[in-house]
Design an enzyme around this catalytic site. Structure first.
Site, PDB file in Angstrom:
ATOM      1  NE  ARG A  75      -3.226   2.615   2.581  1.00 49.04           N
ATOM      2  CZ  ARG A  75      -3.360   3.422   3.611  1.00 49.04           C
ATOM      3  NH1 ARG A  75      -3.010   3.019   4.825  1.00 49.04           N
ATOM      4  NH2 ARG A  75      -3.850   4.628   3.452  1.00 49.04           N
ATOM      5  CG  HIS A 119      -1.562   8.872   3.274  1.00 48.85           C
ATOM      6  ND1 HIS A 119      -1.599   7.522   3.551  1.00 48.85           N
ATOM      7  CD2 HIS A 119      -1.205   9.464   4.441  1.00 48.85           C
ATOM      8  CE1 HIS A 119      -1.259   7.307   4.826  1.00 48.85           C
ATOM      9  NE2 HIS A 119      -1.004   8.483   5.393  1.00 48.85           N
ATOM     10  CD  GLU A 164      -5.166   7.334   9.823  1.00 44.47           C
ATOM     11  OE1 GLU A 164      -4.708   8.415  10.230  1.00 44.47           O
ATOM     12  OE2 GLU A 164      -4.798   6.243  10.266  1.00 44.47           O
ATOM     13  CG  ASN A 282      -5.347   3.120   8.583  1.00 44.91           C
ATOM     14  OD1 ASN A 282      -5.463   2.126   7.875  1.00 44.91           O
ATOM     15  ND2 ASN A 282      -5.016   4.305   8.104  1.00 44.91           N
ATOM     16  CE1 TYR A 284       0.030   2.983  13.546  1.00 43.83           C
ATOM     17  CE2 TYR A 284      -1.969   3.967  12.661  1.00 43.83           C
ATOM     18  CZ  TYR A 284      -0.704   3.446  12.467  1.00 43.83           C
ATOM     19  OH  TYR A 284      -0.176   3.358  11.213  1.00 43.83           O
ATOM     20  CD  GLU A 355      -1.778   3.914   8.084  1.00 49.48           C
ATOM     21  OE1 GLU A 355      -1.493   4.347   9.229  1.00 49.48           O
ATOM     22  OE2 GLU A 355      -2.019   4.658   7.124  1.00 49.48           O
TER      23      GLU A 355
HETATM   24  C1  BGC Z   1      -1.262   7.637   9.139  1.00 47.20           C
HETATM   25  C2  BGC Z   1       0.188   7.439   8.819  1.00 47.20           C
HETATM   26  C3  BGC Z   1       1.011   7.671  10.080  1.00 47.20           C
HETATM   27  C4  BGC Z   1       0.637   6.606  11.074  1.00 47.20           C
HETATM   28  C5  BGC Z   1       1.374   6.681  12.394  1.00 47.20           C
HETATM   29  C6  BGC Z   1      -1.677   7.086  10.471  1.00 47.20           C
HETATM   30  O1  BGC Z   1      -2.369   8.069  11.167  1.00 47.20           O
HETATM   31  O2  BGC Z   1      -2.090   7.199   8.088  1.00 47.20           O
HETATM   32  O3  BGC Z   1       0.538   8.303   7.789  1.00 47.20           O
HETATM   33  O4  BGC Z   1       2.371   7.704   9.858  1.00 47.20           O
HETATM   34  O5  BGC Z   1      -0.730   6.677  11.366  1.00 47.20           O
HETATM   35  O6  BGC Z   1       1.072   7.863  13.049  1.00 47.20           O
END
Ligand code: BGC
Length: 448
Positions: A75, A119, A164, A282, A284, A355
């Protein structure tokens, strides 16, 4: 790591601004990130993406790092102003040729290209004309999609529209920590609608060009209230970040509380809600929200300051483990958000984790050439376990892409934050495969 269903896709992800560099070469126009990074005080240590990791010149080596791991999908994103220097009109042939070469290099190594149209690096000329506050920008992205599909559609079959939207609208339009840094508070809401419309128009254009598979990449996370007094604040935050973007795409309506604030024209919601082949998630970390406590100073509590008038404050998620970026490590949050999406949206298409990854401040390669990043391996392994748990709970997840293939520019945080499976020495641009790269290769091979 337990087995994944047959056909499960393992991938790596990047984005144009974060890796390409060559910010003004071969006819590329400026993007809002070029402009923003040039403003003092916007990026940690005054860094920027002018050179980034020079992927524009080193793409062939980078493709080898991606392909040698056995990666199924890669990607990446197009730099819109590299292809269309002012966002519309005359095509910059050299820019388009770059993506042509990249796609051919991937295919020659058996890697499936999965490009993202947009992006975050909007052409500055479009920002000057109103950016995402202008409805015209949505049509411009639709045209850009048609152009790319026309040039690459014979070889690219899998497309992601936008990355995002929530993050760009919140950090770049409502707050000031990302480009274009407008700080409009709730005045940013039209930008959300126009990005969503852009998504819908891009889907239309790609389908008209015969694209086989079309999806979007959305950031999602569970939102919890810090206490029973904070339930409403948490709901507002979840609505603004998760549901404002997912509801119109996945059920064709806006959350009731926000609908009156959005510049919706007749027919927009049908365009935005057109069916997708996959929904990219995505993930985190989860978010913990409290209602602002009178007298409490929130400055510096998290990376971003929320304006006074906002009725919520993100506060640190208690967690025994954090990445070096300070983010809580909560793999279960991924299972939770996947099952939540499944329950909320009966029409949820198959999901790809577009992601997931972690920044650790990895040391330079040792004398033996190794980069020992055991914590990244543990992070990825635990999150793959969370994906597996969601699959067991009935969520149709078809793939998992690591953020990121290579260390790169982490937006406003600059180069300290290293998310890559491949280490990049900023001074020399030398690439070194980390232990996590070798781990990922073994994982993919074990599932072959
Ligand atoms: C984004 C990436 C970023 C990653 C880590 C996402 O919010 O799509 O571009 O580097 O998270 O922060």
């Amino acid at each position: 790591m337990s087995d994944f269903p047959a056909g499960f896709r393992f991938g790596m992800a990047t984005s144009a601004y974060q890796i390409e560099g060559a910010f003004d070469l071969d006819g590329k126009g400026p993007s809002i990130w070029d402009t923003f990074a040039a403003r003092p005080g916007t990026i940690r240590h005054g860094e920027d993406g002018r050179v980034a990791i020079d992927h524009y010149h080193r793409y062939a080596e980078d493709v080898a790092h991606i392909a040698d791991a056995g990666t199924h999908d890669y990607r990446f994103s197009f730099s819109w102003p590299r292809v269309l220097p002012t966002g519309t009109g005359t095509v910059n042939k050299a820019g388009l040729d770059f993506y042509d070469r990249l796609v051919d290099a991937l295919l020659a190594r058996g890697v499936r290209p999965v490009p993202t149209l947009y992006h975050w690096d909007l052409p500055q000329a479009l920002e000057d004309a109103g950016g995402w506050l202008s409805r015209d920008t949505a049509y411009a992205l639709g045209d850009f999609a048609a152009l790319l599909a026309d040039r690459l559609g014979d070889r690219v079959h899998d497309w992601i529209t936008l990355n995002e939207m929530s993050v760009q609208v919140l950090y770049g339009y409502a707050l000031t920590s990302h480009a274009p840094g407008l700080g409009l508070g709730f005045g940013a809401l039209p930008a959300a609608h126009h990005q969503l419309l852009a998504h819908g128009l891009a889907v239309q254009a790609l389908r008209a060009a015969g694209a086989a598979t079309v999806g979007v990449a959305a950031q999602h996370f569970p939102v919890a209230p810090a206490s029973s007094d904070d339930v409403e604040a948490a709901e507002i935050f979840a609505t603004l970040t998760n549901w404002l973007f997912a509801d119109p795409i996945l059920r064709g309506t806006y959350p009731e509380s926000l609908a009156p604030l959005l510049p919706v024209a007749d027919g927009d919601l049908e365009i935005i809600g057109a069916p997708l082949d996959f929904y990219g998630v995505n993930y985190y970390e989860p978010t913990l929200i409290e209602a602002p406590r009178p007298g409490r100073d929130y400055h510096g509590v998290l990376e971003v300051d929320i304006p006074e008038e906002m009725p919520f404050r993100p506060v640190p998620v208690p967690s025994p483990e954090r990445t070096d970026f300070g983010w809580a490590i909560v793999p279960d949050g991924l299972t939770t958000i996947l099952t939540t999406l499944r329950d909320r949206y009966p029409a949820l298409p198959p999901v790809i984790i577009t992601e997931n990854g972690a920044s650790f401040h990895d040391p330079a390669p040792g004398p033996d050439g190794r980069v020992r990043d055991a914590r990244r391996i543990a992070y990825l392994d635990a999150h793959l376990g969370a994906v597996r748990a969601a699959i067991d709970a009935g969520v149709d997840v078809r793939g998992y892409y690591v953020w990121s293939a290579l260390d790169n520019v982490e937006w406003a945080a600059g180069y300290d934050e290293r998310f890559g499976l491949v280490h990049v020495d900023r001074a020399t641009q030398v690439r070194t495969r980390k232990d996590s790269w070798h781990w990922f290769r073994a994982l993919i091979a074990a599932h072959a």
